[in-house]
Design a protein around this motif. Structure first.
Motif, mmCIF file in Angstrom:
data_model
loop_
_atom_site.group_PDB
_atom_site.id
_atom_site.type_symbol
_atom_site.label_atom_id
_atom_site.label_comp_id
_atom_site.label_asym_id
_atom_site.label_seq_id
_atom_site.Cartn_x
_atom_site.Cartn_y
_atom_site.Cartn_z
ATOM 1 N N GLY A 114 -105.881 61.966 65.422
ATOM 2 C CA GLY A 114 -104.435 62.231 65.591
ATOM 3 C C GLY A 114 -103.562 61.769 64.222
ATOM 4 N N GLY A 115 -103.692 60.625 63.864
ATOM 5 C CA GLY A 115 -103.235 60.335 62.644
ATOM 6 C C GLY A 115 -103.374 61.161 61.567
ATOM 7 N N SER A 116 -104.612 61.503 61.520
ATOM 8 C CA SER A 116 -104.966 62.369 60.110
ATOM 9 C C SER A 116 -104.213 63.886 60.262
ATOM 10 C CB SER A 116 -106.608 62.561 59.690
ATOM 11 O OG SER A 116 -107.044 63.422 60.896
ATOM 12 N N ASN A 117 -104.181 64.238 61.659
ATOM 13 C CA ASN A 117 -103.439 65.651 61.963
ATOM 14 C C ASN A 117 -102.060 65.428 61.558
ATOM 15 O OD1 ASN A 117 -103.218 68.150 62.648
ATOM 16 N ND2 ASN A 117 -103.101 67.508 64.784
ATOM 17 N N ILE A 118 -101.359 64.361 61.866
ATOM 18 C CA ILE A 118 -100.014 64.110 61.571
ATOM 19 C C ILE A 118 -99.689 64.021 60.190
ATOM 20 C CG2 ILE A 118 -97.741 62.589 61.962
ATOM 21 C CD1 ILE A 118 -99.077 61.984 64.649
ATOM 22 N N ARG A 119 -100.795 63.332 59.380
ATOM 23 C CA ARG A 119 -100.490 62.985 57.885
ATOM 24 C C ARG A 119 -100.835 64.774 57.323
ATOM 25 N NH1 ARG A 119 -105.252 60.338 56.508
ATOM 26 N NH2 ARG A 119 -104.262 58.729 57.652
ATOM 27 N N ASN A 120 -101.640 65.410 57.798
ATOM 28 C CA ASN A 120 -101.992 66.756 57.359
ATOM 29 C C ASN A 120 -100.811 67.700 57.451
ATOM 30 O OD1 ASN A 120 -104.792 66.225 56.285
ATOM 31 N ND2 ASN A 120 -105.773 66.953 58.086
ATOM 32 N N GLN A 121 -100.215 67.454 58.771
ATOM 33 C CA GLN A 121 -98.955 68.379 58.938
ATOM 34 C C GLN A 121 -97.779 68.051 58.169
ATOM 35 O OE1 GLN A 121 -98.130 67.812 62.896
ATOM 36 N NE2 GLN A 121 -99.416 69.515 63.857
ATOM 37 N N CYS A 122 -97.815 66.483 57.858
ATOM 38 C CA CYS A 122 -96.607 66.069 56.849
ATOM 39 C C CYS A 122 -96.776 66.587 55.414
ATOM 40 C CB CYS A 122 -96.674 64.686 56.889
ATOM 41 S SG CYS A 122 -95.041 63.823 56.635
ATOM 42 N N LEU A 123 -98.151 66.300 54.920
ATOM 43 C CA LEU A 123 -98.517 67.016 53.632
ATOM 44 C C LEU A 123 -98.431 68.453 53.329
ATOM 45 C CD1 LEU A 123 -99.932 66.129 50.931
ATOM 46 C CD2 LEU A 123 -102.247 66.917 51.827
ATOM 47 N N PHE A 124 -98.531 69.360 54.598
ATOM 48 C CA PHE A 124 -98.304 70.731 54.552
ATOM 49 C C PHE A 124 -96.792 70.918 54.405
ATOM 50 C CE2 PHE A 124 -97.091 74.577 56.720
ATOM 51 C CZ PHE A 124 -97.805 75.436 56.075
ATOM 52 N N PHE A 125 -96.045 70.393 55.159
ATOM 53 C CA PHE A 125 -94.735 70.473 55.408
ATOM 54 C C PHE A 125 -93.956 70.090 53.902
ATOM 55 C CE2 PHE A 125 -90.265 68.912 56.064
ATOM 56 C CZ PHE A 125 -89.775 69.947 56.814
#
Length: 130
Positions: A56-67
C-alpha cells in the motif's frame, strides 16, 4: 421397497467445493495477473498474513512518483513548445525585415537603371562616342 437415499452429506461437500473453487480462482488470478518475478512477492504476502501494508505504501509512492514525473514532463513540453513558438515569431520578423530590404533595394536598382538609361541617351545625343 424403500428408495435408497442419494444424498451423501452434501452440506459439507458443498462448503469444501466452494473453498476449492475460490482457491482455484485465486491461483488462476495470480497466474494471469502477476509476472513470474512477482509471484514470489505474492507468496510472501500470503505467508505474512496478507496485510499488504508494504504494498500500500509503495503503491502510493509509485503513484506520487508517476504524478510528479507527469507534471515535470508537461512543464518541459510546455517550455519546448513556447521556445519553438518564440523562434517561429523571431524568424518571421527577420524574414519581414529581409523582404522589406529586398523591396527597397529593388526600387533602388530600378532607379539606377533609369538614371543609366538617361545618361546613355544624353551621351548618344551629344555625339560623344567612345
Amino acid at each position: 421397497m424403500e428408495k435408497p437415499s442419494l444424498e451423501i452429506n452434501l452440506p459439507n461437500t458443498h462448503e469444501e467445493g466452494k473453498l476449492y473453487v475460490v482457491d482455484s480462482l485465486n491461483n488462476l488470478n495470480k497466474l494471469n495477473v502477476c509476472p513470474d518475478g512477482s509471484q514470489h512477492a505474492l507468496d510472501e504476502e500470503e505467508n505474512t498474513g496478507g496485510t499488504g501494508e508494504n504494498t500500500g505504501g509503495s503503491n502510493i509512492r509509485n503513484q506520487c512518483l508517476f504524478f510528479v514525473t507527469f507534471i515535470l514532463t508537461l512543464i518541459v513540453g510546455l517550455a519546448l513548445v513556447s521556445f519553438v513558438i518564440f523562434l517561429i515569431i523571431q524568424t518571421r520578423n527577420k524574414m519581414d525585415q529581409l523582404s522589406s530590404r529586398l523591396i527597397s533595394e529593388k526600387k533602388n536598382i530600378e532607379e539606377l537603371k533609369k538614371i543609366n538609361n538617361m545618361i546613355l541617351k544624353h551621351l548618344n545625343q551629344s555625339g560623344i562616342k567612345e
